[in-house]
Design a protein around this motif. Structure first.
Motif, PDB file in Angstrom:
ATOM      1  N   PHE A   1      -1.949  12.464  59.696  1.00 52.58           N
ATOM      2  CA  PHE A   1      -2.129  11.033  59.893  1.00 52.58           C
ATOM      3  C   PHE A   1      -3.607  10.731  60.128  1.00 52.58           C
ATOM      4  O   PHE A   1      -4.340  11.538  60.718  1.00 52.58           O
ATOM      5  CB  PHE A   1      -1.315  10.534  61.094  1.00 52.58           C
ATOM      6  CG  PHE A   1       0.159  10.581  60.884  1.00 52.58           C
ATOM      7  CD1 PHE A   1       0.831   9.524  60.288  1.00 52.58           C
ATOM      8  CD2 PHE A   1       0.893  11.696  61.280  1.00 52.58           C
ATOM      9  CE1 PHE A   1       2.202   9.574  60.096  1.00 52.58           C
ATOM     10  CE2 PHE A   1       2.261  11.757  61.091  1.00 52.58           C
ATOM     11  CZ  PHE A   1       2.909  10.688  60.493  1.00 52.58           C
ATOM     12  N   GLN A   2      -4.003   9.579  59.674  1.00 48.26           N
ATOM     13  CA  GLN A   2      -5.340   9.062  59.953  1.00 48.26           C
ATOM     14  C   GLN A   2      -5.173   7.684  60.584  1.00 48.26           C
ATOM     15  O   GLN A   2      -4.603   6.782  59.984  1.00 48.26           O
ATOM     16  CB  GLN A   2      -6.156   8.956  58.660  1.00 48.26           C
ATOM     17  CG  GLN A   2      -7.570   8.457  58.862  1.00 48.26           C
ATOM     18  CD  GLN A   2      -8.291   8.244  57.543  1.00 48.26           C
ATOM     19  OE1 GLN A   2      -7.944   7.348  56.784  1.00 48.26           O
ATOM     20  NE2 GLN A   2      -9.276   9.088  57.265  1.00 48.26           N
ATOM     21  N   LEU A   3      -5.649   7.556  61.817  1.00 49.94           N
ATOM     22  CA  LEU A   3      -5.550   6.297  62.543  1.00 49.94           C
ATOM     23  C   LEU A   3      -6.918   5.633  62.574  1.00 49.94           C
ATOM     24  O   LEU A   3      -7.855   6.147  63.195  1.00 49.94           O
ATOM     25  CB  LEU A   3      -5.056   6.529  63.973  1.00 49.94           C
ATOM     26  CG  LEU A   3      -3.556   6.776  64.182  1.00 49.94           C
ATOM     27  CD1 LEU A   3      -3.140   8.135  63.653  1.00 49.94           C
ATOM     28  CD2 LEU A   3      -3.184   6.648  65.649  1.00 49.94           C
TER      29      LEU A   3
ATOM     30  N   ASP B   1      -8.240  11.631  63.120  1.00 50.60           N
ATOM     31  CA  ASP B   1      -7.375  12.454  62.277  1.00 50.60           C
ATOM     32  C   ASP B   1      -6.453  13.255  63.175  1.00 50.60           C
ATOM     33  O   ASP B   1      -6.902  13.895  64.136  1.00 50.60           O
ATOM     34  CB  ASP B   1      -8.210  13.394  61.405  1.00 50.60           C
ATOM     35  CG  ASP B   1      -9.031  12.643  60.359  1.00 50.60           C
ATOM     36  OD1 ASP B   1      -8.546  11.603  59.885  1.00 50.60           O
ATOM     37  OD2 ASP B   1     -10.151  13.092  60.038  1.00 50.60           O
ATOM     38  N   HIS B   2      -5.168  13.213  62.853  1.00 55.24           N
ATOM     39  CA  HIS B   2      -4.196  13.914  63.702  1.00 55.24           C
ATOM     40  C   HIS B   2      -3.119  14.530  62.831  1.00 55.24           C
ATOM     41  O   HIS B   2      -2.567  13.883  61.933  1.00 55.24           O
ATOM     42  CB  HIS B   2      -3.555  12.934  64.693  1.00 55.24           C
ATOM     43  CG  HIS B   2      -2.561  13.579  65.609  1.00 55.24           C
ATOM     44  ND1 HIS B   2      -2.922  14.478  66.582  1.00 55.24           N
ATOM     45  CD2 HIS B   2      -1.201  13.453  65.680  1.00 55.24           C
ATOM     46  CE1 HIS B   2      -1.846  14.875  67.235  1.00 55.24           C
ATOM     47  NE2 HIS B   2      -0.784  14.274  66.704  1.00 55.24           N
TER      48      HIS B   2
ATOM     49  N   ASN C   1      -2.754   5.763  57.979  1.00 51.82           N
ATOM     50  CA  ASN C   1      -2.535   6.401  56.687  1.00 51.82           C
ATOM     51  C   ASN C   1      -1.839   7.730  56.924  1.00 51.82           C
ATOM     52  O   ASN C   1      -1.960   8.339  57.997  1.00 51.82           O
ATOM     53  CB  ASN C   1      -3.860   6.642  55.956  1.00 51.82           C
ATOM     54  CG  ASN C   1      -4.595   5.351  55.667  1.00 51.82           C
ATOM     55  OD1 ASN C   1      -3.992   4.335  55.348  1.00 51.82           O
ATOM     56  ND2 ASN C   1      -5.911   5.379  55.784  1.00 51.82           N
ATOM     57  N   CYS C   2      -1.096   8.200  55.933  1.00 53.96           N
ATOM     58  CA  CYS C   2      -0.388   9.466  56.091  1.00 53.96           C
ATOM     59  C   CYS C   2      -0.427  10.245  54.788  1.00 53.96           C
ATOM     60  O   CYS C   2      -0.728   9.701  53.729  1.00 53.96           O
ATOM     61  CB  CYS C   2       1.068   9.236  56.513  1.00 53.96           C
ATOM     62  SG  CYS C   2       2.053   8.415  55.244  1.00 53.96           S
ATOM     63  N   GLY C   3      -0.128  11.523  54.873  1.00 52.23           N
ATOM     64  CA  GLY C   3      -0.098  12.368  53.684  1.00 52.23           C
ATOM     65  C   GLY C   3      -0.317  13.818  54.042  1.00 52.23           C
ATOM     66  O   GLY C   3      -0.005  14.266  55.145  1.00 52.23           O
ATOM     67  N   ARG C   4      -0.868  14.539  53.096  1.00 55.32           N
ATOM     68  CA  ARG C   4      -1.211  15.939  53.279  1.00 55.32           C
ATOM     69  C   ARG C   4      -2.681  16.121  52.972  1.00 55.32           C
ATOM     70  O   ARG C   4      -3.191  15.580  51.983  1.00 55.32           O
ATOM     71  CB  ARG C   4      -0.378  16.823  52.339  1.00 55.32           C
ATOM     72  CG  ARG C   4       1.123  16.746  52.556  1.00 55.32           C
ATOM     73  CD  ARG C   4       1.549  17.420  53.836  1.00 55.32           C
ATOM     74  NE  ARG C   4       1.089  18.792  53.888  1.00 55.32           N
ATOM     75  CZ  ARG C   4       1.683  19.809  53.262  1.00 55.32           C
ATOM     76  NH1 ARG C   4       2.772  19.584  52.537  1.00 55.32           N
ATOM     77  NH2 ARG C   4       1.222  21.030  53.368  1.00 55.32           N
TER      78      ARG C   4
ATOM     79  N   MET D   1      -4.432  10.482  51.092  1.00 58.93           N
ATOM     80  CA  MET D   1      -3.700   9.769  52.131  1.00 58.93           C
ATOM     81  C   MET D   1      -3.214   8.434  51.580  1.00 58.93           C
ATOM     82  O   MET D   1      -3.887   7.800  50.761  1.00 58.93           O
ATOM     83  CB  MET D   1      -4.600   9.544  53.345  1.00 58.93           C
ATOM     84  CG  MET D   1      -5.243  10.813  53.898  1.00 58.93           C
ATOM     85  SD  MET D   1      -4.036  11.950  54.620  1.00 58.93           S
ATOM     86  CE  MET D   1      -3.782  11.158  56.217  1.00 58.93           C
ATOM     87  N   ARG D   2      -2.045   7.995  52.053  1.00 57.45           N
ATOM     88  CA  ARG D   2      -1.462   6.734  51.591  1.00 57.45           C
ATOM     89  C   ARG D   2      -1.221   5.814  52.774  1.00 57.45           C
ATOM     90  O   ARG D   2      -0.866   6.278  53.866  1.00 57.45           O
ATOM     91  CB  ARG D   2      -0.149   7.009  50.856  1.00 57.45           C
ATOM     92  CG  ARG D   2      -0.335   7.878  49.619  1.00 57.45           C
ATOM     93  CD  ARG D   2       0.985   8.239  48.983  1.00 57.45           C
ATOM     94  NE  ARG D   2       1.708   7.061  48.533  1.00 57.45           N
ATOM     95  CZ  ARG D   2       2.909   7.117  47.966  1.00 57.45           C
ATOM     96  NH1 ARG D   2       3.506   8.278  47.793  1.00 57.45           N
ATOM     97  NH2 ARG D   2       3.506   6.002  47.578  1.00 57.45           N
ATOM     98  N   PRO D   3      -1.415   4.506  52.595  1.00 62.20           N
ATOM     99  CA  PRO D   3      -1.212   3.568  53.710  1.00 62.20           C
ATOM    100  C   PRO D   3       0.237   3.583  54.188  1.00 62.20           C
ATOM    101  O   PRO D   3       1.166   3.533  53.394  1.00 62.20           O
ATOM    102  CB  PRO D   3      -1.579   2.209  53.100  1.00 62.20           C
ATOM    103  CG  PRO D   3      -2.388   2.520  51.881  1.00 62.20           C
ATOM    104  CD  PRO D   3      -1.882   3.826  51.372  1.00 62.20           C
TER     105      PRO D   3
END
Length: 326
Positions: A116-118, A156-157, A58-61, A66-68
């Motif tokens: 990013f969230q992995l 989380d990165h 997932n990514c975002g701010r 967060m969005r896939p």
């Protein structure tokens, strides 16, 4: 973060060590380098073999949701094993990005860091102990058997601006700035049906790599728009207003300027219908020329459809609106 195998048995600790990027044919690749530290096992049957790594990304701010983004998969088959000593291994997980997806990611980033969230997952193969009681035997025996167990955790990165800029350079992204071109929906009425059909034909020709027909069809789109909207004289008036003087040019409304640009684009596409007067050869058009014309034609149709939906009349030559009260 850490993975654990069975109750209280820690297998690994994972973190994102860094990220990189590269250009692919028709897209890009974002690569996360995952560092995996495995603790030493005390007994031989405590060893683990961890494979089938992947991550849902997932990514975002932070604070904005967060969005896939997609699924990151290993660049090569990677098996991480534990030993009777502490060990460190690396797994490279890559995710393919289309030009549109990367452009949207850049819009979300908005010139700042990107988060990013992995959601990491893998399959661990290890040995577990269990008690076995034989019929007629009161003494239980311990036996060891192999077991496969899914493992999940989240990392989380944040990629800082300086690092993200380097990644974009690795992708050659600055050489191919991509912006979404949203095609207008099919008009509700009959007024712009022909223009919409011609625009769809131009899009299909672009996909086939036929660039001269794209330019020619875009010319027809703009001709159709002028004819169906009854704005032929309005367009001429806007062009005259631009040429007349600096004062009249600066007094032009947004709509008049849009019509002037539409007429200039129509003039640009004129050569697609003719041959060169010197050698009789048709004019040559590149993919860049074709996409440029397609973007202009799409924008012109979108505005016409939007004005129709809003019930706006065409402007008259003096800048007022037809049907408007004085």
């Amino acid at each position: 973060m850490s993975f654990s195998f069975t109750t209280g048995r820690t297998a690994t600790e994972c973190r994102v060590q860094g990220a990189s990027g590269r250009r692919l044919l028709g897209g890009y690749e974002l690569i996360f380098n995952i560092q995996i530290r495995t603790a030493a096992h005390e007994r031989s049957h405590d060893k683990l073999s961890i494979r089938e790594w992947q991550a849902s990304v997932n990514c975002g701010r932070k604070g904005a949701g967060m969005r896939p983004l997609g699924t990151a998969i290993p660049q090569s088959s990677t098996i991480v094993q534990t030993y009777d000593f502490e060990n460190t291994a690396n797994v490279a997980l890559s995710i393919e990005l289309t030009p549109g997806k990367l452009a949207e990611l850049e819009q979300i980033r908005n010139g700042d860091d990107v988060d990013f969230q992995l959601n990491l997952s893998a399959i661990a193969h290890g040995w577990v102990e269990e008690l076995s009681v034989q019929p007629g035997n009161a003494n239980a025996r311990t036996r060891v058997r192999e077991q496969a167990q899914p493992m999940h955790d989240s990392i989380d990165h944040t990629i800082r601006l300086t690092e993200w800029t380097q990644i974009l350079e690795q992708m050659d992204y600055q050489r191919t700035m991509v912006f979404s071109l949203v095609f207008p929906a099919r008009p509700g009425g009959d007024q712009f049906v022909s223009a919409h059909r011609l625009l769809e034909q131009a899009r299909e020709q672009l996909l086939r790599g036929h660039y001269e027909p794209v330019v020619s069809l875009c010319r027809k789109v703009m001709d159709s728009l002028v004819a169906s909207s009854g704005e032929k004289e309005i367009v001429r008036a806007a062009a005259s207003k631009y040429r007349e003087s600096r004062e009249t040019r600066e007094s032009m409304t947004k709509r008049e300027r849009a019509l002037f640009l539409q007429e200039a684009a129509r003039h640009y596409t004129h050569l697609a219908h003719h041959v060169n007067e010197q050698d009789g050869a048709p004019e040559w058009y590149s993919r860049g020329d074709a996409t440029f014309c397609l973007a202009l034609a799409s924008a012109a149709l979108s505005e016409s459809v939007a004005r129709q939906a809003a019930g706006l009349d065409a402007p008259t030559s003096d800048g007022a609106h037809e049907g408007a009260s004085p």
